[in-house]
Design an enzyme around this catalytic site. Sequence first.
Site, PDB file in Angstrom:
ATOM      1  CB  ILE A   1      37.879  43.582  41.748  1.00  0.00           C
ATOM      2  CG1 ILE A   1      38.791  44.452  42.633  1.00  0.00           C
ATOM      3  CG2 ILE A   1      38.112  42.096  42.005  1.00  0.00           C
ATOM      4  CD1 ILE A   1      40.274  44.299  42.353  1.00  0.00           C
ATOM      5  CE  LYS A   2      38.149  40.960  33.343  1.00  0.00           C
ATOM      6  NZ  LYS A   2      39.005  40.664  32.153  1.00  0.00           N
ATOM      7  CB  VAL A   3      33.186  39.498  39.996  1.00  0.00           C
ATOM      8  CG1 VAL A   3      32.321  38.373  40.541  1.00  0.00           C
ATOM      9  CG2 VAL A   3      33.995  40.154  41.110  1.00  0.00           C
TER      10      VAL A   3
END
Length: 378
Positions: free
Chosen positions: A139-141
């Site tokens: 998951i990209k944050v």
Amino acid sequence: MSPSRLHELHEAGQSIWLDYIDRPMLFNGDLELHIREDALMGMTSNPTIFEKALAEGSAYDEQLSAAPADHTPWELFEAVASDDVRRACDIFLPVYEQTNGRDGFVSLEVSPGAANDAEESIAEARRLWALVDRPNVMIKVPGTAAGALAVRSLIGEGINVNITLLFSIDAYREVIEAHMAGLEDRLASGRPIDRIASVASFFVSRVDTEGDRRIASRLADASPGESGRLRALEGRLAIANAQLAYALFRDTVATDRWQALAARGARVQRPLWASTSTKNPAYRDVRYVEELIGPDTVNTLPPKTLEAFKDHGVVRRTVDADIPGARAVVDELDALGISLEDITRVLLIEGLASFGQSFDELLAGLERKMRALTHASS
């Protein structure tokens, strides 16, 4: 078939991930071919990539036509994006297993609107993690201050995280701290840390774009002596900045704190070089690959750059070949009155705005496509 330059790059310790995704390549064998022939080890996505994929052709029309009529554009996007990422994860699963969880990841990003809200980022990341439901999704944050807070919580929960839109060394330092603190939180609660993966996505070429723009502005009224010094810095800031980030990474993994985590099975949070296509045609088209090669790194390449490196890239260890020289570049820029800190601050703001605009355009495009599909079926 003899090994390609991309296989040589892999042997040098760098994993190549593809900075692109669309539905046709997930079903026509293209992705498997890249994995087999190009040593492709993972894939990243972002709102801009999905905007282009959804806008072109009819690959998504069947799924969109079958969607519930009351779905919002955001719900439609999540449905198609999670399906694509899940499919890609399944294709990369053998890579994930063969590398014992080091590679084989596919990234999916939280919405840009959550970038400055840690709780919202955490909630979206949890939902996307559950929605894709694969061990090799990341998951990209975004690498904002709020994003760093989210990273600590998500790592502590056992969620793989790709921290994106990193430009400054200071922001990267906060991300490194968040990653280690999250692993320590998890150990303190009695949970294992040996299968949690993370990368820190350091954006590269945009630093030269903005740095060169400021150099050009200064050249207009610079003295002859300053002009030569300024021109000597053109096209050098991005590589220097990334090399200093790698130096920080190497310093970190040598600390007693990290070694204690590694003894419990922790995996290093590898630096990932993003935005590695060459924006300035005066520069070599593979420079942001060739100048950042070294162990424990990832480079995410758009298809055009991947093919260019496959054709004429040169493989040698470069990422830490001259760290004092990288520091000298940054010091010289500062001495000439151009602030790297301000460059990276502006780039983060612009990056968030750009992804936000792409996301808005993506949702608007989905809404238009749904109206067209509804009209065609009526």
